[in-house]
Design an enzyme around this catalytic site. Structure first.
Site, mmCIF file in Angstrom:
data_model
loop_
_atom_site.group_PDB
_atom_site.id
_atom_site.type_symbol
_atom_site.label_atom_id
_atom_site.label_comp_id
_atom_site.label_asym_id
_atom_site.label_seq_id
_atom_site.Cartn_x
_atom_site.Cartn_y
_atom_site.Cartn_z
ATOM 1 N N LYS A 130 18.116 -18.965 -9.587
ATOM 2 C CA LYS A 130 18.405 -17.472 -9.453
ATOM 3 C C LYS A 130 19.459 -16.961 -10.082
ATOM 4 C CE LYS A 130 15.591 -16.733 -8.148
ATOM 5 N NZ LYS A 130 14.239 -16.327 -8.043
ATOM 6 N N ARG A 170 4.785 0.569 -6.794
ATOM 7 C CA ARG A 170 4.833 -0.216 -5.787
ATOM 8 C C ARG A 170 3.925 -1.565 -6.036
ATOM 9 N NH1 ARG A 170 6.423 2.764 -0.908
ATOM 10 N NH2 ARG A 170 4.861 1.335 0.406
ATOM 11 N N LYS A 195 7.658 -11.584 -15.281
ATOM 12 C CA LYS A 195 7.234 -11.951 -13.729
ATOM 13 C C LYS A 195 6.172 -12.715 -13.737
ATOM 14 C CE LYS A 195 7.564 -10.732 -9.607
ATOM 15 N NZ LYS A 195 8.687 -11.338 -9.040
ATOM 16 N N GLU A 223 16.816 -23.728 -6.271
ATOM 17 C CA GLU A 223 16.338 -22.425 -6.212
ATOM 18 C C GLU A 223 17.697 -21.482 -6.477
ATOM 19 O OE1 GLU A 223 13.823 -20.807 -6.699
ATOM 20 O OE2 GLU A 223 14.174 -18.830 -6.109
ATOM 21 N N HIS A 269 26.582 -40.572 -10.169
ATOM 22 C CA HIS A 269 26.219 -41.196 -11.292
ATOM 23 C C HIS A 269 26.286 -40.464 -12.562
ATOM 24 C CE1 HIS A 269 24.705 -44.132 -8.521
ATOM 25 N NE2 HIS A 269 24.105 -43.332 -7.793
ATOM 26 N N ASN A 326 -1.444 1.916 6.218
ATOM 27 C CA ASN A 326 -0.324 1.081 5.448
ATOM 28 C C ASN A 326 0.007 0.048 6.533
ATOM 29 O OD1 ASN A 326 1.631 -0.086 4.139
ATOM 30 N ND2 ASN A 326 2.842 1.755 3.585
ATOM 31 N N GLU A 371 18.734 -17.305 -14.110
ATOM 32 C CA GLU A 371 17.626 -16.341 -14.376
ATOM 33 C C GLU A 371 18.126 -14.788 -14.882
ATOM 34 O OE1 GLU A 371 13.341 -16.550 -12.443
ATOM 35 O OE2 GLU A 371 14.953 -16.557 -10.987
ATOM 36 N N CYS A 414 0.717 -1.290 0.056
ATOM 37 C CA CYS A 414 -0.038 -0.124 -0.102
ATOM 38 C C CYS A 414 0.862 1.314 -0.009
ATOM 39 C CB CYS A 414 -0.865 -0.050 1.219
ATOM 40 S SG CYS A 414 -1.717 -1.295 1.543
#
Ligand code: G6P
Length: 605
Positions: free
Chosen positions: A482, A27, A600, A478, A501, A101, A485, A2
């Site tokens: 990152k 925002r 996004k 992850e 292996h 907020n 990307e 907010c």
């Protein structure tokens, strides 16, 4: 998150506030509103949708007349995005209006207390209790009513308040949400973020938690929590507007990495009461469930992968993780005793939505972990646990992901308690540890400089590996994503035990291997994997907890994170990896917030 903005002075407040709201649009928000205090008391216009819609609504209403006012862009937390839930909120008699907020954690108790006194509420928001309290306590003394009201609030808030009896004044209060005062010439401003008023003034006063203020066109009075007037220092902003939007950070991604302690707090704190995890409005009985299937895309899938390990360990329910893009086309076996957990930051990812519909079609119940209130995923789900991380702007998710992990952990502890798998004492230990996470995440960010130096050393690598076991493996997935990307460097994540292996054939002198060694039960096993790759000439960067100092002598580089409960470390362990990806990409001159070919929110298949 907010955004709030306000003005008092000689200009028409409505125009200045709408301009300010436009500057806060970056925002992210779902509705907007404005209220001004004029000759005929407080008038207000608000709407679901963009500030442009608000502007035309104001025009249709013949404009707003008044020299003081407050405005808001809302990012829904309590209640769907709608005209009635948009801020400002007005008290029943129209005497007070508020923009807020933050999150009022005890709003449900306050609301029922006030309802029992005959006060009615129009919206589903936590905020409306604030104006109801103001009106309830008001006996002609605004400051007294204001202080009494604020003393009843628990949670986070930055408040801007108008009182019809005090035209020209705007009242402010702050606790754990940003609020800044702008000092004009014959007028004054406030906002959650200086970009809202930067074209008018760069001279500001920072309000601290627990402080109040009254702004008049030619006076700013600030009070401490006991109502005593205090002197505040002014400072001058020297940043440009784009730096200001990023709060001084060079990129949204870095800003969002640093927002994680607060985002985690917003996910975790409201869900823990008296040492127990309390998931309001979730009437799900896990005793009816014999299998859990987690489905998601991208980082959310990785959060689900970690969730699987934690749920199986704590709840002892067989849990599978499936990519949403795969599950939607599989002849998946499920029934009404299967719980499907869908994870999505945006709540709009096409594959995730399709998978969810598919699972519902098979009779499964769907529990969503989602950041965007009112999103498609949230609407379709039978149960929703919001992460309340605030909007994410950078394409590569950071706080979205860690709050998903936190939500999965809350679910697991809640489930284990419901199923009698943990006793009250263990639940209290777990919840105490969860409550500690925001502070330890903050401490983990102290690794920033060390990570920056490592990125400078290794940024020219062409390919690397991330290895780990158990939850460390989930974090490896992850960490690798990152890096890919945003830096476009090839990397792969491997379960450390799987190296032998095949992948070990690719280890050659100088190859960087990032070894994740925070899962203590398998620490020694991962140490053996480190030895194996080192014997083939690899450079090893290890991430371990501070108590496993052995890693310093075994690896070439070590990053040590604070020690926490064995299920909660992924939330901390990913932080240095996010920073590593960020600084490598920065060294290589990549467009960090908008990496090539990525979006996004992926709303197509
Ligand atoms: C995109 C984003 C990722 C995100 C994934 C799933 O690929 O770039 O950061 O993890 O979508 O998004 P969701 O909004 O469903 O979590």
């Amino acid at each position: 998150m907010c955004g709030i903005v306000g003005y008092t002075g000689f200009e028409e407040a409505g125009n200045i506030i709408i301009e300010g709201l436009k500057r806060l649009e970056y925002r992210g928000y779902d509705s907007a509103g404005v209220a001004v205090n004029g000759n005929d008391g407080i008038s207000m216009v608000k709407t679901r949708g963009k500030v442009e819609v608000l502007e035309s609504k104001v025009r249709e209403n013949g404009g707003l007349s008044g020299h003081s006012g407050i405005g808001h862009t809302r990012w829904a937390t309590h209640g769907q995005p709608s005209d009635v839930n948009a801020h400002p909120h007005m008290s029943e008699s129209g005497k007070f209006a508020v923009v807020h907020n933050g999150i009022i954690e005890n709003y449900a108790e306050l609301r029922s207390e006030l309802s029992s006194k005959g006060i009615t509420f129009l919206s589903e928001t936590d905020t409306e209790v604030i104006v109801a309290l103001l009106e309830y306590y008001y006996d002609g003394n605004i400051k007294k009513a204001f202080m009494k009201t604020v003393s009843r609030l628990q949670g986070s808030y930055a408040l801007g308040i108008l009182c019809a009896d005090a035209p020209g004044s705007v009242f402010l209060a702050k606790n754990k949400s940003p609020l800044i005062i702008g000092i004009g010439a014959g007028d004054n401003y406030f906002a959650s973020d200086i970009t809202a008023f930067m074209s008018y003034t760069r001279n500001v006063i920072d309000l601290e938690d627990g402080e109040f203020a009254e702004l008049k066109p030619d006076e700013i009075k600030v009070f401490d929590c006991l109502g005593r007037k205090i002197e505040k220092e002014e400072r001058r902003i020297t940043w440009d507007v784009s730096a200001a939007e990023k709060n001084g950070f060079e990129h949204f991604m870095l800003k969002e990495i640093y927002e994680q302690p607060n985002a985690l707090k917003q996910t975790i704190e409201p869900r823990i009461k008296g040492g127990r995890v309390v998931l309001d409005d979730i009437e799900l009985n896990l005793k009816d469930i014999n299998r859990i299937v987690v489905t998601a895309c991208g980082s959310a899938y990785h959060a689900g992968y970690a969730g699987k390990y934690i749920i199986e360990k704590l709840c002892r329910i067989n849990t599978e993780v499936e990519l949403a893009s795969e599950i939607r086309y599989r002849d998946f076996v499920m029934d009404e005793h299967t719980l499907v957990i869908v994870i999505s930051q945006s709540g709009e990812t096409a594959d995730t939505i399709a998978a969810m519909k598919e699972c519902k079609g098979h009779g499964a119940k769907v529990f969503a972990i989602c950041n965007v209130v009112g999103s498609t995923v949230a609407k379709l789900a039978d149960y929703v646990l919001y992460t309340w991380a605030g909007p994410e702007i950078a394409v590569a998710t950071t706080k979205g992901y860690t709050t998903q992990l936190a939500a999965m952990t809350l679910f697991a502890v809640w489930g284990a308690s419901q199923l009698g798998m943990i006793n009250e004492e263990t639940e209290r230990e777990q919840t105490d540890e969860l409550l500690r996470l925001p502070a330890v995440a903050q401490r983990t960010l102290d690794l920033n400089t060390s990570v920056m130096e490592l990125a400078a050393k290794y940024h020219e690598m062409k390919s690397l590996f991330f290895i780990g076991r158990n939850l460390d493996y989930c974090v490896a997935l992850e960490g690798s994503l990152k890096l890919k990307e945003i830096s476009y460097i090839h990397s792969e994540a491997y379960a450390a035990g799987e190296l032998k292996h095949g992948t070990i054939a690719l280890i050659e002198p100088g190859r960087l291997v990032i070894a994740l060694c925070c899962y203590n039960r398998l620490f020694e096993k991962t140490m053996s994997n480190i030895e194996q790759v080192k014997a083939r000439g690899a450079n090893v960067l290890a991430v371990a907890d501070v108590e496993n100092k052995k890693v310093i002598s075994e690896a070439d580089e070590a990053l040590l994170i604070p020690k926490v409960n064995e299920f909660f470390f992924p939330i901390l362990e990913i932080i240095p990896l996010q920073l590593f990806a960020y600084y490598v990409a920065k060294e290589n001159g990549c467009d960090i917030d908008k990496p090539k070919n990525l979006a996004k929110s992926v709303t197509v298949e």
